[in-house]
Design a protein around this motif. Structure first.
Motif, short mmCIF file in Angstrom:
data_model
loop_
_atom_site.label_atom_id
_atom_site.label_comp_id
_atom_site.label_asym_id
_atom_site.label_seq_id
_atom_site.Cartn_x
_atom_site.Cartn_y
_atom_site.Cartn_z
N SER A 145 -47.24 -21.24 53.51
CA SER A 145 -47.86 -21.24 54.86
C SER A 145 -46.70 -21.72 55.74
CB SER A 145 -48.76 -22.32 54.88
OG SER A 145 -48.58 -23.62 54.40
N GLU A 146 -45.75 -22.60 55.66
CA GLU A 146 -44.60 -22.89 56.18
C GLU A 146 -43.50 -21.82 56.58
OE1 GLU A 146 -44.48 -27.63 55.57
OE2 GLU A 146 -43.54 -26.45 54.20
N GLN A 147 -43.47 -21.00 55.67
CA GLN A 147 -42.66 -19.92 55.67
C GLN A 147 -43.41 -18.95 56.58
OE1 GLN A 147 -41.74 -18.57 51.76
NE2 GLN A 147 -40.76 -20.44 51.15
N ALA A 148 -44.41 -18.69 56.33
CA ALA A 148 -45.14 -17.86 57.46
C ALA A 148 -45.29 -18.41 58.76
CB ALA A 148 -46.68 -17.47 57.07
N LEU A 149 -45.43 -19.69 59.09
CA LEU A 149 -45.38 -20.08 60.24
C LEU A 149 -43.95 -20.14 61.03
CD1 LEU A 149 -46.63 -22.01 62.59
CD2 LEU A 149 -46.06 -24.00 61.31
N LYS A 150 -42.89 -20.54 60.29
CA LYS A 150 -41.72 -20.14 60.67
C LYS A 150 -41.34 -18.80 61.04
CE LYS A 150 -36.89 -20.83 59.61
NZ LYS A 150 -35.81 -21.36 58.77
N LYS A 151 -41.73 -17.80 60.20
CA LYS A 151 -41.50 -16.46 60.60
C LYS A 151 -42.28 -16.08 62.03
CE LYS A 151 -41.93 -11.69 58.86
NZ LYS A 151 -42.43 -11.02 57.63
N THR A 152 -43.52 -16.58 62.13
CA THR A 152 -44.42 -16.50 63.45
C THR A 152 -43.56 -17.06 64.54
OG1 THR A 152 -46.37 -16.21 62.01
CG2 THR A 152 -46.59 -16.76 64.38
N LEU A 153 -43.30 -18.18 64.28
CA LEU A 153 -42.55 -19.00 65.57
C LEU A 153 -41.37 -18.35 65.92
CD1 LEU A 153 -42.81 -22.77 64.23
CD2 LEU A 153 -44.29 -21.49 66.08
N LEU A 154 -40.57 -17.62 65.09
CA LEU A 154 -39.07 -17.09 65.38
C LEU A 154 -39.65 -15.69 66.09
CD1 LEU A 154 -37.10 -17.44 62.23
CD2 LEU A 154 -36.85 -18.46 64.51
N ALA A 155 -40.87 -15.01 65.82
CA ALA A 155 -41.39 -13.68 66.18
C ALA A 155 -41.92 -14.06 67.92
CB ALA A 155 -42.34 -13.26 65.43
N GLN A 156 -42.35 -15.20 67.97
CA GLN A 156 -42.97 -15.70 69.37
C GLN A 156 -41.72 -15.85 70.36
OE1 GLN A 156 -45.77 -18.60 68.48
NE2 GLN A 156 -47.24 -17.47 67.70
N GLY A 157 -40.66 -16.07 69.95
CA GLY A 157 -39.44 -16.13 70.89
C GLY A 157 -39.21 -14.98 71.53
N PHE A 158 -38.34 -15.06 72.50
CA PHE A 158 -37.83 -14.23 73.12
C PHE A 158 -36.19 -14.09 73.44
CE2 PHE A 158 -41.96 -14.96 74.62
CZ PHE A 158 -42.59 -13.66 74.57
N ASP A 159 -35.67 -13.91 72.11
CA ASP A 159 -34.27 -13.98 72.05
C ASP A 159 -33.40 -12.76 72.91
OD1 ASP A 159 -34.99 -11.97 70.33
OD2 ASP A 159 -33.52 -12.24 68.94
N ARG A 160 -34.25 -11.56 73.16
CA ARG A 160 -33.51 -10.63 74.11
C ARG A 160 -33.30 -11.25 75.62
NH1 ARG A 160 -35.64 -4.80 73.65
NH2 ARG A 160 -34.03 -4.61 75.25
N ILE A 161 -34.25 -12.23 76.10
CA ILE A 161 -34.06 -12.54 77.40
C ILE A 161 -32.72 -13.47 77.51
CG2 ILE A 161 -35.18 -13.87 79.25
CD1 ILE A 161 -36.58 -11.19 78.26
N ARG A 162 -31.63 -12.60 78.44
CA ARG A 162 -30.39 -13.76 78.43
C ARG A 162 -30.80 -14.36 80.00
NH1 ARG A 162 -27.16 -8.40 79.62
NH2 ARG A 162 -29.12 -7.91 80.51
#
Length: 329
Positions: free
Chosen positions: A111-128
């Motif tokens: 569940s924590e691994q899935a949560l981490k994956k979700t949290l990373l996906a919710q970020g916007f690393d393409r926004i400079r």
């Protein structure tokens, strides 16, 4: 003096050490304290763990490094840091332990691994940062609710279609036959990437105004947007008031022109009626005059002899002028 104050050696003025912190030995150049840099350093503290291959007897895989998280990218930094720190703690505790069991000693649960994956996906690393600045200015200009205009403004400044590899391309000499196909393929990829970027920016617009209030570094941007929103509302109200006054002037002008047109039509109708009445009177007068002339002619014809006699003048008196002959004629 208080601990958070210091005296300038040149001017003698008292300065606050809250914004100017002395770093390094005495006499070194003073550096300004940067809260953003400090915050990023704390958020990315997981990167500072020293991993050596010689001190890992159990050959454990080091935890994956977090992305270069910046405050405007809207990651759930606190939760990500906690999960990443937990992974590193497990790695450091068991990398050289003889009692390590791969099945028992797991850093994160499923569940924590899935949560981490979700949290990373919710970020916007393409926004400079440049994109973030454009986003804020567009929100100030167009209003925070006009997502389409904001997204269009940001996309103008974003590098779409270069794929991050614009400098490592060849000269094109090793495949001239399929050059057109490659160009078509690249055009199609650019369209797909542009559409994905557009969707991503719409998600960022929604997430920004949902999460920005919880990020301290974004408060300044929110204040600027709110001030711009107030100015925009005032500008729209002034424009609305100006348009209403303009519309009122146009309506008054239209009413004036309509009244003028109606008055002109009434004058025209009145003139036509007068002309028609004058024509009728003229016709009536002509008819009456003609009738009188007819009656007079009839009277003359009927009473020609009597009138002649009454108008008979002795020839002796009229011999010179020939009046009697004229009457005979």
């Amino acid at each position: 003096k208080m601990n958070d104050e210091m005296q300038d050696g040149k001017t003698g003025a008292v300065r606050s050490t809250r914004l100017a912190t002395q770093l390094g030995p005495a006499g070194s150049r003073r550096k300004n304290y940067n809260e953003n840099a400090y915050f990023r350093e704390k958020l990315n503290a997981a990167r500072n763990h020293v991993v050596t291959t010689t001190d890992n007897s159990n050959a454990l895989t080091p935890p994956a490094r977090l992305p270069d998280i910046r405050y405007w990218q809207l990651y759930d930094v606190k939760r990500l840091y906690e999960l990443n720190a937990k992974e590193w703690q497990c790695f450091n505790d068991w990398k050289n332990s003889a009692s390590y069991d791969a099945e028992l000693h797991v850093a994160l649960t499923e569940s924590e691994q899935a949560l981490k994956k979700t949290l990373l996906a919710q970020g916007f690393d393409r926004i400079r940062y440049r994109d973030f600045g454009t986003f804020v200015r567009a929100a100030i200009k167009h209003g925070k609710d006009d997502a389409d205009a904001i997204v269009a403004s940001v996309m103008k400044d974003m590098d779409i279609g270069d794929g991050g590899g614009g400098d490592d391309g060849g000269d094109g000499d090793d495949g001239e036959g399929d050059g057109d196909a490659k160009v078509d393929n690249e055009d199609g990829d650019d369209e797909v990437e542009e559409e994905e970027t557009k969707k991503m920016l719409h998600r960022y617009h929604t997430a920004f105004f949902e999460k920005a209030s919880d990020v301290e570094e974004l408060q300044n941007a929110l204040e600027r947007i709110e001030e711009g929103e107030k100015r925009r509302v005032l500008r729209l109200e002034r424009e609305k008031e100006r348009d209403e006054k303009k519309q009122q002037r146009l309506e008054k002008k239209e009413q004036y022109l309509q009244r003028k047109k109606e008055a002109e039509e009434k004058r025209q109708q009145k003139r036509l009626l007068l002309e028609q009445k004058q024509l009728e009177q003229d016709e009536k007068f002509k008819a009456e005059l003609h009738l009188r002339m007819k009656k007079f002619e009839k009277f003359i014809i009927e009473n020609n002899d009597n009138v002649y006699k009454e108008l008979q003048i002795p020839d002796a008196r009229c011999a010179d002028v020939g009046f009697s002959k004229d009457l005979d004629r």
